[in-house]
Design a protein around this motif. Structure first.
Motif, PDB file in Angstrom:
ATOM      1  N   LEU A  72      49.345  47.669  40.267  1.00 26.27           N
ATOM      2  CA  LEU A  72      48.228  48.090  39.424  1.00 26.27           C
ATOM      3  C   LEU A  72      46.948  47.362  39.828  1.00 26.27           C
ATOM      4  O   LEU A  72      45.876  47.967  39.912  1.00 26.27           O
ATOM      5  CB  LEU A  72      48.571  47.790  37.960  1.00 26.27           C
ATOM      6  N   ASP A  73      47.064  46.062  40.092  1.00 20.14           N
ATOM      7  CA  ASP A  73      45.869  45.274  40.384  1.00 20.14           C
ATOM      8  C   ASP A  73      45.311  45.527  41.770  1.00 20.14           C
ATOM      9  O   ASP A  73      44.190  45.112  42.061  1.00 20.14           O
ATOM     10  CB  ASP A  73      46.155  43.786  40.189  1.00 20.14           C
ATOM     11  N   LEU A  74      46.073  46.191  42.624  1.00 18.43           N
ATOM     12  CA  LEU A  74      45.520  46.592  43.912  1.00 18.43           C
ATOM     13  C   LEU A  74      44.596  47.790  43.754  1.00 18.43           C
ATOM     14  O   LEU A  74      43.624  47.945  44.489  1.00 18.43           O
ATOM     15  CB  LEU A  74      46.653  46.933  44.892  1.00 18.43           C
ATOM     16  N   TYR A 128      42.035  40.349  47.697  1.00 17.19           N
ATOM     17  CA  TYR A 128      43.412  40.504  47.213  1.00 17.19           C
ATOM     18  C   TYR A 128      44.342  40.947  48.348  1.00 17.19           C
ATOM     19  O   TYR A 128      45.405  40.369  48.571  1.00 17.19           O
ATOM     20  CB  TYR A 128      43.421  41.527  46.084  1.00 17.19           C
ATOM     21  N   ALA A 129      43.917  41.984  49.080  1.00 18.43           N
ATOM     22  CA  ALA A 129      44.786  42.547  50.116  1.00 18.43           C
ATOM     23  C   ALA A 129      45.035  41.571  51.246  1.00 18.43           C
ATOM     24  O   ALA A 129      46.162  41.462  51.763  1.00 18.43           O
ATOM     25  CB  ALA A 129      44.160  43.830  50.665  1.00 18.43           C
ATOM     26  N   LEU A 130      44.011  40.822  51.657  1.00 18.49           N
ATOM     27  CA  LEU A 130      44.170  39.899  52.781  1.00 18.49           C
ATOM     28  C   LEU A 130      45.121  38.761  52.447  1.00 18.49           C
ATOM     29  O   LEU A 130      45.985  38.391  53.257  1.00 18.49           O
ATOM     30  CB  LEU A 130      42.812  39.334  53.189  1.00 18.49           C
ATOM     31  N   GLY A 144      50.367  52.599  41.201  1.00 18.41           N
ATOM     32  CA  GLY A 144      49.233  53.047  41.996  1.00 18.41           C
ATOM     33  C   GLY A 144      48.443  54.143  41.314  1.00 18.41           C
ATOM     34  O   GLY A 144      47.207  54.159  41.349  1.00 18.41           O
ATOM     35  N   ILE A 145      49.144  55.087  40.677  1.00 21.73           N
ATOM     36  CA  ILE A 145      48.470  56.197  39.996  1.00 21.73           C
ATOM     37  C   ILE A 145      47.824  55.721  38.693  1.00 21.73           C
ATOM     38  O   ILE A 145      46.690  56.082  38.361  1.00 21.73           O
ATOM     39  CB  ILE A 145      49.471  57.327  39.707  1.00 21.73           C
ATOM     40  N   ALA A 146      48.561  54.890  37.939  1.00 26.78           N
ATOM     41  CA  ALA A 146      48.076  54.452  36.629  1.00 26.78           C
ATOM     42  C   ALA A 146      46.872  53.535  36.730  1.00 26.78           C
ATOM     43  O   ALA A 146      46.073  53.443  35.786  1.00 26.78           O
ATOM     44  CB  ALA A 146      49.190  53.749  35.866  1.00 26.78           C
TER      45      ALA A 146
END
Length: 485
Positions: free
Chosen positions: A47-49, A77-79, A171-173
């Motif tokens: 969710l946080d992505l 965040y991703a790195l 991912g959708i929410a």
């Protein structure tokens, strides 16, 4: 995204230590309750992505981000999550999976509090970096615990199916929840909402999950390799984003770029000499597996850019509210789900190569459909068609990329192979966003007008389409015999 890491030690002599809990053959009666709690964290991490995307324009206005600087809210965040994933899994195996999971959740919760309370851009980016560290610790440990809790192959398949479903749902929410919270409360609540979830998980997991870890004989940690790799990636992304406001030959661009390249070169040397590298050398012996990870990087580079810039287009050009922007992505999520189902059905018949080539070309076409977007564009006639096409073909890539990433792996290497693919997805998204968003912002300037913004975004989409055509060309090198049995 589902995160996995190696749960099998390098030496075949390594075994679970005496404090590993009940024998693996005896099902834990708490396993389904434990899955529910662990799955709650997985949902929150995914969710946080995505949850920040819809809130980005409000965050930019509130904290004074520049356009290129705003990308750090996603990339930070991703790195960190991608760069430290393999190390996090190794730490969990050695020092205790439950312990590392709880530590990761605690770090994530504290970082969420910092992000929600951010008084400036630097504080928010710091919080996002720390959230990525929390995910790198918690996600692989959680998946390792599930593998130990569910010893029956049939039950494990069901548990992993639930895990994957929660990942997709998260991912959708994310966009919908972000829109609701940002519109009806404040963007800060997209971070504060993590706190009660984390507290519940921290209270319940010690009661539902027994500690497990490897015996420490033969265990080594390649900490240096993980640090140099992550620092190198951060430096390269920083250099690329500086190029949005500085000439390519300026020291502001060249210093971090060259520093990052040096750090990545040092990572290669450290890994080559390490007795326990993060990625075993045998992983690179399979050409299909290596190619699949290159393709994952290119795929997510285009995908992250599409979502990031389309969100800005909806809210800053078309004037959507955060709630409208969040709800607009519902068909996108449905299209991705349909694509996954279609790709899974076609994979055994068409094979990896044909499915990936078709999917990448379809994705490129979807990105080129964005040329219908303009300053007075409509959702039905402009935004929705490209969302549906990009979503469908993105979903179709997932089963084929996972199949190719796991090509020829042994039981010892399967977790490593999956972890590497997920790392490449995170890193590819961050680097792609840094490159392509920088391209857009160089054209839009510091204060883009509607028409200027659209021109910049369309330039980035065109290059992203070219990247996917390159990916389709690379996919042609895969063997036509790579099919799911």
């Amino acid at each position: 995204m589902t995160m996995e890491t190696s749960k099998t030690p390098e030496s075949s002599k390594t075994k679970e230590s005496p404090d590993a809990g009940p024998p693996l053959a005896a099902p834990d009666p708490r396993r389904w309750r434990a899955l529910a709690v662990l799955g709650l964290i997985q949902f929150m991490l995914v969710l946080d992505l995505t949850i920040v995307n819809v809130a980005l324009p409000r965050i930019q206005h509130a904290l004074g981000f520049s356009g290129p600087g705003l990308a750090w809210v996603v990339n930070g965040y991703a790195l960190m999550a991608g760069g430290l994933l393999l190390l996090g899994g190794r730490l969990a195996d050695i020092y205790g999976r439950r312990r590392l999971f709880l530590a990761g959740v605690a770090v994530f919760a504290l970082a969420s509090a910092v992000s929600g309370a951010a008084a400036g851009a630097g504080m928010l980016v710091t919080g996002r970096f720390a959230q990525g560290v929390g995910e790198a610790l918690a996600a692989p440990a959680a998946l390792g615990l599930i593998a130990l809790l569910f010893t029956d192959p049939g039950e494990r398949a069901k548990a992993l199916g639930v895990w994957g479903g929660l990942t997709g749902l998260g991912g959708i929410a994310g966009t919908i929840i972000s829109g609701v919270l940002t519109d009806l409360a404040s963007w800060r609540w997209i971070f504060f909402i993590n706190l009660p979830v984390a507290l519940v998980v921290l209270a319940l997991v010690p009661r539902l999950v027994t500690e497990s870890r490897m015996a420490r004989d033969h265990c080594r940690l390649d900490l240096t390799g993980a640090v140099t790799a992550t620092a190198g990636l951060v430096a390269i992304v920083a250099g690329l984003q500086q190029a949005a406001t500085h000439p390519w030959g300026s020291w502001q661009v060249l210093a971090p770029l060259l520093g990052g390249i040096v750090l990545l070169a040092a990572t290669v040397l450290v890994e080559a000499r390490s007795t326990a590298p993060l990625i075993p050398p045998r992983f690179f012996a399979d050409r299909t597996r290596v190619t699949a990870n290159i393709l994952s990087l290119l795929n997510t580079a285009a995908f992250f850019t599409f979502v990031f810039l389309l969100t800005l287009y909806e809210q800053q050009v078309l004037g959507y509210s955060p709630l409208q922007g969040g709800l607009s992505y519902v068909p996108f999520g449905v299209a991705i789900g349909a694509g996954i189902a279609l790709g899974s059905a076609l994979l055994p018949r068409a094979g990896v190569r044909a499915l990936l080539v078709t999917s990448f070309l379809g994705l490129a076409a979807g990105l080129l459909i964005t040329f219908r977007l303009d300053v007075v564009g409509s959702y039905v006639g402009g935004v929705l068609p490209c969302m549906l096409v990009v979503g469908l073909f993105t979903g179709m890539t997932f089963p084929a990329l996972l199949d190719a990433a796991l090509h020829g792996v042994t039981g010892e290497d399967s977790s490593v192979a999956s972890a590497v693919q997920n790392t490449m997805q995170q890193v590819g998204g961050a680097i792609g966003l840094a490159c392509l968003a920088t391209l857009a912002f160089r054209q839009t300037g510091p204060t883009p007008s509607g028409a200027t913004a659209v021109d910049g975004y369309l330039s980035a989409f065109k290059v992203a389409a070219a990247v996917l055509i390159v990916a389709a060309t690379v996919a042609l090198t895969l063997s036509s015999r790579n099919r799911t049995p």
